[in-house]
Design a protein around this motif. Structure first.
Motif, PDB file in Angstrom:
ATOM      1  N   LEU A 346       0.544  -1.133  -0.406  1.00 48.01           N
ATOM      2  CA  LEU A 346       0.186   0.036  -0.322  1.00 48.01           C
ATOM      3  C   LEU A 346       1.454   1.594   0.091  1.00 48.01           C
ATOM      4  O   LEU A 346       0.301   2.444  -0.363  1.00 48.01           O
ATOM      5  CB  LEU A 346      -0.638  -0.189   1.403  1.00 48.01           C
ATOM      6  N   PHE A 347       2.390   0.934  -0.020  1.00 45.01           N
ATOM      7  CA  PHE A 347       2.945   2.203  -0.334  1.00 45.01           C
ATOM      8  C   PHE A 347       3.275   3.156  -0.886  1.00 45.01           C
ATOM      9  O   PHE A 347       3.432   3.526  -1.274  1.00 45.01           O
ATOM     10  CB  PHE A 347       4.170   2.510   1.089  1.00 45.01           C
ATOM     11  N   MET A 348       3.214   1.577  -2.161  1.00 44.43           N
ATOM     12  CA  MET A 348       3.733   2.348  -3.058  1.00 44.43           C
ATOM     13  C   MET A 348       2.748   3.162  -3.787  1.00 44.43           C
ATOM     14  O   MET A 348       2.341   4.432  -4.885  1.00 44.43           O
ATOM     15  CB  MET A 348       3.763   1.222  -4.212  1.00 44.43           C
ATOM     16  N   PRO A 349       1.320   2.494  -4.242  1.00 47.27           N
ATOM     17  CA  PRO A 349       0.178   4.206  -4.411  1.00 47.27           C
ATOM     18  C   PRO A 349       0.524   5.507  -3.779  1.00 47.27           C
ATOM     19  O   PRO A 349      -0.205   6.147  -4.118  1.00 47.27           O
ATOM     20  CB  PRO A 349      -1.512   3.170  -3.978  1.00 47.27           C
ATOM     21  N   PHE A 350       0.556   5.224  -2.088  1.00 45.95           N
ATOM     22  CA  PHE A 350       0.483   6.576  -1.553  1.00 45.95           C
ATOM     23  C   PHE A 350       1.655   7.479  -1.879  1.00 45.95           C
ATOM     24  O   PHE A 350       1.809   8.465  -2.338  1.00 45.95           O
ATOM     25  CB  PHE A 350       0.914   6.075   0.031  1.00 45.95           C
ATOM     26  N   LEU A 351       2.789   6.722  -2.293  1.00 50.33           N
ATOM     27  CA  LEU A 351       4.280   7.439  -2.466  1.00 50.33           C
ATOM     28  C   LEU A 351       3.924   8.110  -3.833  1.00 50.33           C
ATOM     29  O   LEU A 351       4.132   9.354  -4.129  1.00 50.33           O
ATOM     30  CB  LEU A 351       5.323   6.742  -3.124  1.00 50.33           C
ATOM     31  N   ALA A 395      -5.024   4.757   0.318  1.00 49.56           N
ATOM     32  CA  ALA A 395      -4.014   4.273   0.387  1.00 49.56           C
ATOM     33  C   ALA A 395      -3.469   6.415  -0.877  1.00 49.56           C
ATOM     34  O   ALA A 395      -2.541   7.333   0.092  1.00 49.56           O
ATOM     35  CB  ALA A 395      -2.419   3.441   0.120  1.00 49.56           C
ATOM     36  N   ILE A 396      -4.304   6.028  -1.346  1.00 50.30           N
ATOM     37  CA  ILE A 396      -3.787   6.862  -2.364  1.00 50.30           C
ATOM     38  C   ILE A 396      -4.604   7.979  -1.658  1.00 50.30           C
ATOM     39  O   ILE A 396      -3.463   9.513  -2.045  1.00 50.30           O
ATOM     40  CB  ILE A 396      -4.712   6.577  -4.323  1.00 50.30           C
ATOM     41  N   GLY A 397      -5.406   7.671  -1.601  1.00 51.26           N
ATOM     42  CA  GLY A 397      -5.696   9.578  -1.085  1.00 51.26           C
ATOM     43  C   GLY A 397      -5.244   9.708   0.580  1.00 51.26           C
ATOM     44  O   GLY A 397      -4.973  11.136   0.519  1.00 51.26           O
ATOM     45  N   ALA A 398      -4.497   9.587   0.873  1.00 47.08           N
ATOM     46  CA  ALA A 398      -3.743   9.953   2.060  1.00 47.08           C
ATOM     47  C   ALA A 398      -2.392  10.156   1.097  1.00 47.08           C
ATOM     48  O   ALA A 398      -1.649  11.896   1.548  1.00 47.08           O
ATOM     49  CB  ALA A 398      -3.133   9.053   3.015  1.00 47.08           C
ATOM     50  N   GLY A 437      -1.475  13.636   5.841  1.00 40.17           N
ATOM     51  CA  GLY A 437      -1.224  12.316   5.443  1.00 40.17           C
ATOM     52  C   GLY A 437      -0.198  10.667   5.449  1.00 40.17           C
ATOM     53  O   GLY A 437      -0.763  10.242   5.621  1.00 40.17           O
ATOM     54  N   LEU A 438       0.440  11.714   6.737  1.00 39.09           N
ATOM     55  CA  LEU A 438       1.975  10.296   7.023  1.00 39.09           C
ATOM     56  C   LEU A 438       0.921   9.574   8.047  1.00 39.09           C
ATOM     57  O   LEU A 438       0.679   8.248   8.421  1.00 39.09           O
ATOM     58  CB  LEU A 438       2.803  10.930   8.124  1.00 39.09           C
ATOM     59  N   ALA A 439      -0.659  10.144   9.326  1.00 36.57           N
ATOM     60  CA  ALA A 439      -1.673   9.819   9.563  1.00 36.57           C
ATOM     61  C   ALA A 439      -2.146   8.390   8.926  1.00 36.57           C
ATOM     62  O   ALA A 439      -3.121   7.772   8.964  1.00 36.57           O
ATOM     63  CB  ALA A 439      -2.433  10.542  10.502  1.00 36.57           C
TER      64      ALA A 439
END
Length: 452
Positions: A346-351, A395-398, A437-439
């Protein structure tokens, strides 16, 4: 490696086209779709087919939902319903927790109303409360802004999350997106409020220019311009009844059939479809019309809503076209195999979303573009279940709220209406969105440990 390099170039093209060349995101995404087709050597005859099918496919379902949601938002905005929502929260919470009150007001109002408009509408209320409670205007401004930003980014029927859900194939699970989105956005709103509280006791000089800080009597004048305000029931019903229907429709469709398979199941399955739920919401919103000629007022609000929805629909459709072209390439298999070994999930779409948001400023564009990019990768990332897709939207939203700074229109709305100088705004508003975003991604990751 060449496949990844092409993708990097495409993302750079989208960013540069929208920021430096001032090209509308619709054309930038459409151009990226064409470039992707040629760069990845998709047969020329098929490129346009993928673009049109992707454009039409996403809008065939999401388009009506976005249009209806926008029209409802316009009616609520013009009727003073946002003021009623705010005053209802103040009556319930009192004035003991000023930043919490402002955060919750923003959290509720931004479900139907765009966060920029919501901030402008509530600005005088925020200033009046800050003066009455002797609380820092900056603290109250950040609390309101981050509350608005939270639901704007995570909770349908806001266009960005709807578009992301559509790109990831969640048309029939929008209720699940709403439920998880309400939870994640609540955590991020609290995170934003926590950052806002850092400014409560600080005496920071405000700019002389910008919007004036309105006193309580100015708020009363603004309030009077709306005439008779709607009741709390009238104000909340057009948005929360549709949300409830969508959620009930999703629950009704669960394998265990909690509502059985009789008439109740049929009714909830029908009304729980997002298009029908928002149609019900639009009907409820009609009770907010005030003019003597209600037909004309309704017509005017519909026209205004369609005008507001048009660019969002085009961006959403272009994002769908871009995603359709990418799905026709070997990029998904290659990236999936590569990223699955890294275990970033999930960190990939977030980044990716955070990079796009920070680079070009628009939360909606970041949501649409990132969801189109990651859609082909869900299987390889282990996120192709319904819950995996929902958490991917989160994750994308964050990422899409990380961070709001000088290239984001919302940053300037908050800055100008709060009379913060740019340096203060970066410390207060920009850092608050980073904390949010981090939260958000931390919350999504923790949920994934339980739900996946």
């Amino acid at each position: 490696m060449g496949l990844v390099l092409i993708l990097v170039v495409l993302i750079a093209f989208i960013v540069l086209a929208t920021t430096r060349l001032k090209l509308h995101p619709f054309l930038a995404l459409l151009g990226a779709a064409l470039l992707a087709g040629f760069a990845y050597q998709v047969p020329a005859v098929d490129i346009v087919k993928h673009i049109t099918s992707g454009f039409g496919g996403i809008l065939g379902y999401i388009g009506i939902v976005i249009a209806l949601g926008t029209i409802i938002g316009v009616i609520l905005e013009r009727s003073g319903a946002a003021i009623t929502m705010a005053e209802t929260v103040i009556r319930l919470l009192g004035e003991r927790f000023p930043t919490l009150t402002m955060s919750i007001i923003g959290y509720l109002v931004s479900v139907p109303v765009f966060c920029d408009s919501g901030y402008v509408i509530l600005n005088s209320l925020k200033n009046a409360l800050a003066a009455r409670m002797k609380i820092s205007v900056i603290a109250m401004s950040v609390a309101l802004a981050t509350g608005l930003y939270a639901t704007h980014t995570f909770v349908p029927p806001t266009p960005g999350p709807i578009a992301a859900a559509g790109n990831l194939g969640l048309e029939s699970s929008l209720g699940l997106v709403i439920l998880v989105g309400l939870l994640v956005s609540f955590i991020t709103a609290l995170a934003g409020m926590w950052w806002a509280n850092r400014f409560i006791g600080k005496d920071i000089a405000l700019e002389d220019d910008g919007a004036p800080l309105l006193a309580s009597e100015d708020y009363e004048q603004m309030r009077a311009r709306y005439g008779t305000l709607p009741s709390a029931t009238q104000a909340f019903a057009p948005i929360f009844v549709p949300i409830a229907l969508i959620c009930l429709g999703t629950i009704a469709g669960l394998p265990g059939k909690p509502f059985g398979e009789g008439w109740l199941f049929t009714v909830l399955s029908f009304l729980g479809q997002p298009v029908m739920a928002l149609a019900v919401g639009l009907g409820l919103a009609c009770s907010l019309l005030k003019a003597d000629n209600k037909r004309q007022e309704f017509h005017d609000r519909v026209v205004e809503g369609i005008q507001s929805a048009a660019p969002i629909l085009l961006i959403t459709g272009a994002g769908g076209a871009f995603g359709a072209v990418l799905r026709a390439t070997p990029l998904g298999d290659y990236l999936g195999e590569t990223l699955s070994t890294l275990g970033i999930g999930l960190f990939m779409p977030f980044l990716v979303a955070a990079a796009l948001k920070s680079a070009q400023g628009s939360t909606t564009v970041a949501l649409v573009t990132t969801s189109a990019l990651v859609a082909p990768l869900l299987g390889q990332l282990g996120l192709d279940s319904d819950m995996g897709r929902v958490l991917t939207v989160m994750a994308i939203g964050a990422g899409s709220m990380t961070v709001s700074h000088a290239n984001d229109s919302f940053f300037w709305v908050v800055t100008q209406f709060s009379r913060m100088n740019v340096a203060t705004a970066y410390k207060a508003q920009t850092m608050a969105t980073l904390v949010q975003g981090l939260a958000g991604i931390l919350t999504v990751w923790l949920l994934s440990l339980v739900l996946l």
